[in-house]
Design an enzyme around this catalytic site. Structure first.
Site, PDB file in Angstrom:
ATOM      1  N   PHE A  11      21.279  32.625  -3.552  1.00 45.08           N
ATOM      2  CA  PHE A  11      20.062  33.455  -4.237  1.00 45.08           C
ATOM      3  C   PHE A  11      20.617  33.780  -5.551  1.00 45.08           C
ATOM      4  O   PHE A  11      19.777  34.214  -6.285  1.00 45.08           O
ATOM      5  CB  PHE A  11      19.672  34.416  -3.405  1.00 45.08           C
ATOM      6  CG  PHE A  11      20.519  35.548  -3.140  1.00 45.08           C
ATOM      7  CD1 PHE A  11      21.178  36.549  -3.966  1.00 45.08           C
ATOM      8  CD2 PHE A  11      21.500  35.408  -2.102  1.00 45.08           C
ATOM      9  CE1 PHE A  11      21.882  37.314  -3.800  1.00 45.08           C
ATOM     10  CE2 PHE A  11      22.386  36.449  -1.820  1.00 45.08           C
ATOM     11  CZ  PHE A  11      22.655  37.322  -2.790  1.00 45.08           C
ATOM     12  N   GLU A  71      30.583  49.842 -11.581  1.00 40.99           N
ATOM     13  CA  GLU A  71      29.120  49.683 -12.210  1.00 40.99           C
ATOM     14  C   GLU A  71      28.834  50.471 -13.391  1.00 40.99           C
ATOM     15  O   GLU A  71      28.330  50.088 -14.415  1.00 40.99           O
ATOM     16  CB  GLU A  71      27.996  49.746 -11.083  1.00 40.99           C
ATOM     17  CG  GLU A  71      28.174  48.401 -10.184  1.00 40.99           C
ATOM     18  CD  GLU A  71      27.389  48.677  -8.616  1.00 40.99           C
ATOM     19  OE1 GLU A  71      26.812  49.807  -8.714  1.00 40.99           O
ATOM     20  OE2 GLU A  71      27.414  47.860  -7.757  1.00 40.99           O
ATOM     21  N   ARG A 123      12.377  51.433  -2.037  1.00 37.26           N
ATOM     22  CA  ARG A 123      11.934  50.073  -1.898  1.00 37.26           C
ATOM     23  C   ARG A 123      10.637  50.020  -0.867  1.00 37.26           C
ATOM     24  O   ARG A 123       9.680  49.049  -1.065  1.00 37.26           O
ATOM     25  CB  ARG A 123      13.130  49.181  -1.506  1.00 37.26           C
ATOM     26  CG  ARG A 123      14.054  49.043  -2.555  1.00 37.26           C
ATOM     27  CD  ARG A 123      15.130  48.396  -1.971  1.00 37.26           C
ATOM     28  NE  ARG A 123      16.312  48.029  -3.039  1.00 37.26           N
ATOM     29  CZ  ARG A 123      17.667  48.091  -2.699  1.00 37.26           C
ATOM     30  NH1 ARG A 123      18.061  48.501  -1.829  1.00 37.26           N
ATOM     31  NH2 ARG A 123      18.469  47.785  -3.597  1.00 37.26           N
ATOM     32  N   ASN A 144      13.134  43.840  -5.961  1.00 40.78           N
ATOM     33  CA  ASN A 144      13.073  45.053  -5.009  1.00 40.78           C
ATOM     34  C   ASN A 144      13.282  46.365  -5.774  1.00 40.78           C
ATOM     35  O   ASN A 144      14.031  47.358  -5.407  1.00 40.78           O
ATOM     36  CB  ASN A 144      14.141  44.910  -3.960  1.00 40.78           C
ATOM     37  CG  ASN A 144      15.621  44.531  -4.332  1.00 40.78           C
ATOM     38  OD1 ASN A 144      15.846  44.680  -5.598  1.00 40.78           O
ATOM     39  ND2 ASN A 144      16.575  44.614  -3.522  1.00 40.78           N
ATOM     40  N   TYR A 170      26.917  41.418 -10.889  1.00 36.61           N
ATOM     41  CA  TYR A 170      26.646  40.697  -9.583  1.00 36.61           C
ATOM     42  C   TYR A 170      27.928  39.727  -9.258  1.00 36.61           C
ATOM     43  O   TYR A 170      27.822  38.678  -8.706  1.00 36.61           O
ATOM     44  CB  TYR A 170      25.450  40.072  -9.747  1.00 36.61           C
ATOM     45  CG  TYR A 170      24.145  40.786  -9.309  1.00 36.61           C
ATOM     46  CD1 TYR A 170      24.133  41.874  -8.400  1.00 36.61           C
ATOM     47  CD2 TYR A 170      23.118  40.865 -10.310  1.00 36.61           C
ATOM     48  CE1 TYR A 170      22.971  42.525  -8.036  1.00 36.61           C
ATOM     49  CE2 TYR A 170      21.998  41.362 -10.198  1.00 36.61           C
ATOM     50  CZ  TYR A 170      21.969  42.582  -9.035  1.00 36.61           C
ATOM     51  OH  TYR A 170      20.841  43.199  -8.789  1.00 36.61           O
ATOM     52  N   LYS A 212      15.204  48.005 -12.153  1.00 41.84           N
ATOM     53  CA  LYS A 212      15.036  46.587 -12.131  1.00 41.84           C
ATOM     54  C   LYS A 212      13.879  45.889 -13.073  1.00 41.84           C
ATOM     55  O   LYS A 212      12.777  46.932 -13.200  1.00 41.84           O
ATOM     56  CB  LYS A 212      15.292  45.598 -11.063  1.00 41.84           C
ATOM     57  CG  LYS A 212      16.692  45.761 -10.227  1.00 41.84           C
ATOM     58  CD  LYS A 212      16.752  44.876  -9.059  1.00 41.84           C
ATOM     59  CE  LYS A 212      18.023  45.166  -8.230  1.00 41.84           C
ATOM     60  NZ  LYS A 212      17.919  44.224  -7.122  1.00 41.84           N
ATOM     61  N   HIS A 259      18.574  48.959  -8.239  1.00 40.03           N
ATOM     62  CA  HIS A 259      19.679  48.869  -7.607  1.00 40.03           C
ATOM     63  C   HIS A 259      20.340  50.095  -7.446  1.00 40.03           C
ATOM     64  O   HIS A 259      20.445  50.998  -8.526  1.00 40.03           O
ATOM     65  CB  HIS A 259      20.371  47.859  -8.495  1.00 40.03           C
ATOM     66  CG  HIS A 259      22.027  48.075  -8.333  1.00 40.03           C
ATOM     67  ND1 HIS A 259      22.447  47.138  -7.356  1.00 40.03           N
ATOM     68  CD2 HIS A 259      23.002  48.872  -8.638  1.00 40.03           C
ATOM     69  CE1 HIS A 259      23.841  47.532  -7.251  1.00 40.03           C
ATOM     70  NE2 HIS A 259      24.180  48.454  -8.056  1.00 40.03           N
ATOM     71  N   THR A 312      17.752  46.800   1.501  1.00 42.77           N
ATOM     72  CA  THR A 312      17.999  45.760   0.569  1.00 42.77           C
ATOM     73  C   THR A 312      16.852  45.129   0.203  1.00 42.77           C
ATOM     74  O   THR A 312      15.873  44.791  -0.632  1.00 42.77           O
ATOM     75  CB  THR A 312      19.166  45.047   0.520  1.00 42.77           C
ATOM     76  OG1 THR A 312      20.299  45.821   0.694  1.00 42.77           O
ATOM     77  CG2 THR A 312      19.493  44.275  -0.957  1.00 42.77           C
TER      78      THR A 312
HETATM   79  P1  GTP Z   1      22.191  47.617  -1.070  1.00 36.93           P
HETATM   80  O1  GTP Z   1      22.143  46.646  -0.215  1.00 36.93           O
HETATM   81  O2  GTP Z   1      21.411  48.746  -1.022  1.00 36.93           O
HETATM   82  O3  GTP Z   1      23.768  47.908  -1.526  1.00 36.93           O
HETATM   83  O4  GTP Z   1      21.623  46.916  -2.562  1.00 36.93           O
HETATM   84  P2  GTP Z   1      21.917  45.884  -3.492  1.00 36.93           P
HETATM   85  O5  GTP Z   1      20.737  45.821  -4.364  1.00 36.93           O
HETATM   86  O6  GTP Z   1      23.393  46.096  -4.183  1.00 36.93           O
HETATM   87  O7  GTP Z   1      22.131  44.475  -2.636  1.00 36.93           O
HETATM   88  P3  GTP Z   1      23.077  43.370  -2.620  1.00 36.93           P
HETATM   89  O8  GTP Z   1      24.473  43.679  -3.353  1.00 36.93           O
HETATM   90  O9  GTP Z   1      23.100  42.848  -1.280  1.00 36.93           O
HETATM   91  O10 GTP Z   1      22.298  42.234  -3.557  1.00 36.93           O
HETATM   92  C1  GTP Z   1      21.980  42.241  -4.799  1.00 36.93           C
HETATM   93  C2  GTP Z   1      20.720  41.879  -4.910  1.00 36.93           C
HETATM   94  O11 GTP Z   1      20.622  40.310  -4.570  1.00 36.93           O
HETATM   95  C3  GTP Z   1      19.577  42.682  -4.185  1.00 36.93           C
HETATM   96  O12 GTP Z   1      19.102  43.816  -4.511  1.00 36.93           O
HETATM   97  C4  GTP Z   1      18.282  41.653  -3.948  1.00 36.93           C
HETATM   98  O13 GTP Z   1      17.690  41.635  -5.091  1.00 36.93           O
HETATM   99  C5  GTP Z   1      19.252  40.115  -4.172  1.00 36.93           C
HETATM  100  N1  GTP Z   1      19.634  39.706  -2.871  1.00 36.93           N
HETATM  101  C6  GTP Z   1      20.438  40.055  -1.817  1.00 36.93           C
HETATM  102  N2  GTP Z   1      20.620  39.206  -0.847  1.00 36.93           N
HETATM  103  C7  GTP Z   1      19.501  38.457  -1.147  1.00 36.93           C
HETATM  104  C8  GTP Z   1      18.948  37.279  -0.330  1.00 36.93           C
HETATM  105  O14 GTP Z   1      19.436  36.871   0.816  1.00 36.93           O
HETATM  106  N3  GTP Z   1      17.791  36.697  -0.787  1.00 36.93           N
HETATM  107  C9  GTP Z   1      17.321  36.847  -2.005  1.00 36.93           C
HETATM  108  N4  GTP Z   1      16.188  36.181  -2.482  1.00 36.93           N
HETATM  109  N5  GTP Z   1      17.891  37.683  -2.725  1.00 36.93           N
HETATM  110  C10 GTP Z   1      18.827  38.618  -2.274  1.00 36.93           C
HETATM  111 MG    MG Z   2      25.325  45.769  -3.717  1.00 34.35          MG
END
Ligand code: GTP
Ligand code: MG
Length: 148
Positions: free
Chosen positions: A57, A126, A102, A112, A49, A9, A115, A91
């Site tokens: 968020f 994706e 992370r 973080n 996303y 990222k 991804h 996450t």
């Molecule tokens: P995994 O959980 O490992 O699948 O990672 P991911 O990066 O796909 O996470 P997810 O799809 O749940 O969310 C996408 C991104 O949104 C995350 O990597 C975070 O950067 C952000 N994110 C998710 N939930 C929150 C939240 O509750 N608050 C904030 N500030 N950011 C969030």
């Molecule tokens: Mg995800």
């Protein structure tokens, strides 16, 4: 062979962690079959996303992910979706174990560092969002003989 999507990222790129993260992928013995450096458009952010568009968020996440370049990768290997998802860690970096990417490099939920796809289905979706078929390269990796 299974494929997954990994993205460094904007915070990872700005903090000069690209080499570190690619180094971890290489040292683990994973095979990179697609790699690009790009700036994510508003349209691509919404596509990547799509499950989060309605969430509170999302505006912060979208402005962050489109703010600066990212590195996108396709990795191939046995069980690679789960392997790289575990290497990424929880996450929310406040909960990620040390030794995970992370856990070692992040503290902020939005910023973080990486991804990774959370399932085979997400990985296929994706990869298609970021790579054309001809941008994914099939080749024999000599180190597979040593890594197994
Ligand atoms: P995994 O959980 O490992 O699948 O990672 P991911 O990066 O796909 O996470 P997810 O799809 O749940 O969310 C996408 C991104 O949104 C995350 O990597 C975070 O950067 C952000 N994110 C998710 N939930 C929150 C939240 O509750 N608050 C904030 N500030 N950011 C969030
Ligand atoms: Mg995800």
């Amino acid at each position: 062979m299974e494929k997954t999507f990994l993205m460094i990222k904007p915070d990872g790129v700005q903090r000069n962690l690209v080499g570190e993260i690619i180094g971890r992928v290489e040292k683990k013995g994973l095979k990179i079959i697609g790699l690009k450096f790009l700036q994510i458009s508003d349209k691509l952010a919404d596509k990547h996303y799509e499950e989060h568009i309605e969430k509170e968020f999302y505006s912060e996440l979208k402005s962050f992910i489109t703010s600066s370049p990212v590195v996108a990768m396709v990795l191939e290997g046995d069980n690679v979706v789960e392997v790289i998802h575990k290497m990424a860690g929880a996450t929310n970096p406040k909960n990620s174990a040390y030794g995970t990417i992370r856990g070692d490099y992040a503290i902020n939920f939005t910023k973080n560092v990486i991804h990774t796809s959370d399932s085979l289905e997400s990985a296929n979706r994706e990869i298609k969002n970021f790579f054309k078929t001809e941008e994914i390269v099939n080749y024999v990796q000599s180190s597979q003989i040593w890594n197994g």
